[in-house]
Scaffold this motif. Structure first.
Motif, mmCIF file in Angstrom:
data_model
loop_
_atom_site.group_PDB
_atom_site.id
_atom_site.type_symbol
_atom_site.label_atom_id
_atom_site.label_comp_id
_atom_site.label_asym_id
_atom_site.label_seq_id
_atom_site.Cartn_x
_atom_site.Cartn_y
_atom_site.Cartn_z
ATOM 1 N N TYR A 140 168.526 37.945 14.153
ATOM 2 C CA TYR A 140 167.964 39.228 14.796
ATOM 3 C C TYR A 140 166.749 38.867 15.356
ATOM 4 O O TYR A 140 165.746 39.028 14.779
ATOM 5 C CB TYR A 140 167.910 40.297 13.611
ATOM 6 C CG TYR A 140 169.512 40.578 12.873
ATOM 7 C CD1 TYR A 140 170.184 41.490 13.399
ATOM 8 C CD2 TYR A 140 169.727 39.731 11.878
ATOM 9 C CE1 TYR A 140 171.370 41.834 12.665
ATOM 10 C CE2 TYR A 140 170.735 39.937 11.097
ATOM 11 C CZ TYR A 140 171.580 40.825 11.563
ATOM 12 O OH TYR A 140 172.648 41.274 10.670
ATOM 13 N N GLN A 169 167.275 47.748 12.191
ATOM 14 C CA GLN A 169 166.457 47.894 11.206
ATOM 15 C C GLN A 169 167.348 47.829 9.846
ATOM 16 O O GLN A 169 166.910 47.218 8.734
ATOM 17 C CB GLN A 169 165.449 48.941 11.150
ATOM 18 C CG GLN A 169 164.352 49.164 10.060
ATOM 19 C CD GLN A 169 163.540 50.441 10.241
ATOM 20 O OE1 GLN A 169 163.933 51.220 10.938
ATOM 21 N NE2 GLN A 169 162.398 50.223 9.712
ATOM 22 N N GLU A 177 170.149 46.412 9.154
ATOM 23 C CA GLU A 177 170.332 45.000 9.080
ATOM 24 C C GLU A 177 169.611 43.912 8.696
ATOM 25 O O GLU A 177 169.927 42.988 7.916
ATOM 26 C CB GLU A 177 171.692 44.630 9.795
ATOM 27 C CG GLU A 177 173.034 45.482 10.042
ATOM 28 C CD GLU A 177 173.912 45.312 10.543
ATOM 29 O OE1 GLU A 177 174.191 43.855 10.921
ATOM 30 O OE2 GLU A 177 175.024 45.944 10.992
ATOM 31 N N ALA A 178 168.614 43.939 9.689
ATOM 32 C CA ALA A 178 167.734 42.709 9.940
ATOM 33 C C ALA A 178 166.807 42.791 8.510
ATOM 34 O O ALA A 178 166.676 43.860 7.913
ATOM 35 C CB ALA A 178 166.987 42.886 11.200
ATOM 36 N N SER A 179 166.268 41.611 8.325
ATOM 37 C CA SER A 179 165.293 41.438 7.274
ATOM 38 C C SER A 179 163.939 42.152 7.905
ATOM 39 O O SER A 179 163.719 42.466 9.079
ATOM 40 C CB SER A 179 165.048 40.008 6.825
ATOM 41 O OG SER A 179 164.459 39.289 7.803
ATOM 42 N N LYS A 180 163.047 42.354 6.850
ATOM 43 C CA LYS A 180 161.777 43.129 7.340
ATOM 44 C C LYS A 180 160.986 42.197 8.233
ATOM 45 O O LYS A 180 160.401 42.591 9.086
ATOM 46 C CB LYS A 180 160.720 43.466 6.020
ATOM 47 C CG LYS A 180 159.725 44.374 6.434
ATOM 48 C CD LYS A 180 159.027 44.649 5.162
ATOM 49 C CE LYS A 180 157.797 45.595 5.601
ATOM 50 N NZ LYS A 180 157.029 45.874 4.443
ATOM 51 N N THR A 181 161.019 41.012 7.919
ATOM 52 C CA THR A 181 160.402 40.044 8.685
ATOM 53 C C THR A 181 161.107 40.037 10.177
ATOM 54 O O THR A 181 159.994 39.850 11.126
ATOM 55 C CB THR A 181 160.299 38.650 8.080
ATOM 56 O OG1 THR A 181 159.698 38.448 6.663
ATOM 57 C CG2 THR A 181 159.545 37.640 9.093
ATOM 58 N N GLU A 182 162.123 39.833 10.256
ATOM 59 C CA GLU A 182 162.973 39.724 11.618
ATOM 60 C C GLU A 182 162.412 41.092 12.324
ATOM 61 O O GLU A 182 162.534 41.012 13.635
ATOM 62 C CB GLU A 182 164.518 39.442 11.367
ATOM 63 C CG GLU A 182 164.874 38.053 10.937
ATOM 64 C CD GLU A 182 166.317 37.947 10.589
ATOM 65 O OE1 GLU A 182 166.853 36.856 11.130
ATOM 66 O OE2 GLU A 182 166.906 38.727 10.300
#
Length: 376
Positions: free
Chosen positions: A29, A61, A63-68
């Motif tokens: 992402y 937000q 689906e993506a990881s917090k970092t991504e």
């Protein structure tokens, strides 16, 4: 032989399934995803730019990881502005909206029931798998007596990191790769010119900058036929070129595409948060210096391409095969001149693979006696 080909295909299916699943598991992402999602959602909500922008980021937000997600927001200052200002977000959408064919494929998956972010990424994942099938078919066509070559060569190409990167990232390149493979098959199997034209139409719809590839191919066919066959003007090729040009201009105008200079400026010099607030001004010297700097980092692609081109000329004495190889080679550098992102091999690897296929064709003809014949 049928049993051997059956086992060969089974081995290939297991391999391509594993690689496809691996690409899905490693899906990315990144900061391009909001652009493609915004393009699709703008079809869904054509009169509500703010809702489009809010839905884009809220869906990512989820689906993506917090970092991504943080990387998307803070990739540069412009991305931070896009997240907070829906008007600024809307101004950069034309860079993505012109890729109508890709957005249409994403939209179909979205309407089927996939989430927006998944629709973007699954378009690439499905395309990766289909591209694998086409590669297997191509190698089998080139080496019909060598059942082990089709799965090995096909899986090697699919395993290659830039190819997997195309599938894992939100980009139209893998989807486009399917159509360039279909185009290569149509040329090698002497399909009618209308078939090749329709495939070129799809390529331009997916990435309008492929008008340059279409133009060089049609010009090459036009010149080859004129000088080696009929000595007559092929008006059908001229009409095809004009139709593609009209389609290209229509797409650019309809979506108010800022232009190549703006794209180059925003991609390599400074990503403007608000496009209308600042002109994309740079000198030819600055462009040329940047091009030379990037060319130094283009060694791997250049070396591989030169080896494949030289190998094709060595194994094949057929003029059309040499022209076809030169065509793919030249288009690598046409692409580079207009978008010299040498760090992202996904922009160029498609043409390198097509050049590799022509190289394999030259070898197969030398040792298996395949005949290309006249251009359909």
């Amino acid at each position: 032989m049928k049993l051997k080909w059956g086992l060969s295909f089974l081995f290939f299916i297991l391999g391509v399934s594993f690689l496809t699943y691996s690409c899905y598991q490693n899906r990315v992402y990144d900061w391009d995803m909001p652009g493609y999602l915004g393009s699709v959602y703008s079809w869904e909500f054509p009169n509500d730019a703010k809702k489009v922008q809010e839905k884009v980021y809220s869906d990512i937000q989820k689906e993506a990881s917090k970092t991504e997600f943080n990387d998307i927001l803070h990739y540069n200052h412009a991305n931070e502005v896009f997240y907070t200002d829906y008007k600024a977000f809307g101004e950069q959408l034309p860079y993505y909206q012109i890729k109508v064919g890709y957005n249409a494929a994403v939209y179909v998956l979205y309407k089927i029931g996939f989430t927006g972010p998944h629709a973007v990424l699954l378009t690439n994942i499905f395309s990766y798998f289909i591209a694998g099938l086409l590669l297997f078919y191509l190698v089998k066509f080139l080496f019909p007596e060598n059942y082990f070559m089709a799965p090995l060569i096909s899986l090697f190409i699919l395993w290659f990191p830039p190819v997997r990167s195309m599938a894992e990232n939100p980009t139209p390149d893998t989807f486009l790769f399917v159509f360039t493979l279909l185009f290569t098959i149509s040329v090698l199997q002497k399909r009618k010119s209308i078939v090749q034209f329709l495939i070129l139409v799809c390529c331009v719809l997916i990435r309008p900058d492929y008008i340059l590839f279409a133009a060089t191919y049609l010009s090459a066919v036009f010149a080859f036929k004129y000088f080696t066959e009929s000595k007559k003007l092929e008006y059908s090729l001229i009409i095809q070129g004009l139709l593609l040009a009209v389609m290209y201009v229509a797409i650019i105008k309809y979506y108010n595409y800022p232009g190549w200079k703006d794209l180059f400026y925003d991609s390599f010099f400074y990503r403007r948060p608000i496009i209308s607030a600042e002109k994309a001004d740079f000198t030819f010297k600055r462009y040329f210096d940047f091009l030379i700097f990037k060319l130094v980092n283009f060694k791997k692609i250049s070396l591989a391409s030169l080896i494949l081109l030289g190998g094709t000329f060595y194994f094949s004495k057929e003029n059309w095969i040499r022209i076809l190889a030169a065509l793919f080679f030249i288009n690598i550098y046409i692409k580079f001149i207009f978008f010299p992102d040498s760090a992202n091999l996904r922009f160029f690897i498609g043409f390198v693979i097509l050049l590799f296929i022509v190289f394999l064709y030259a070898i197969s003809k030398k040792y298996n006696g395949l005949q290309l014949g006249k251009i359909a």
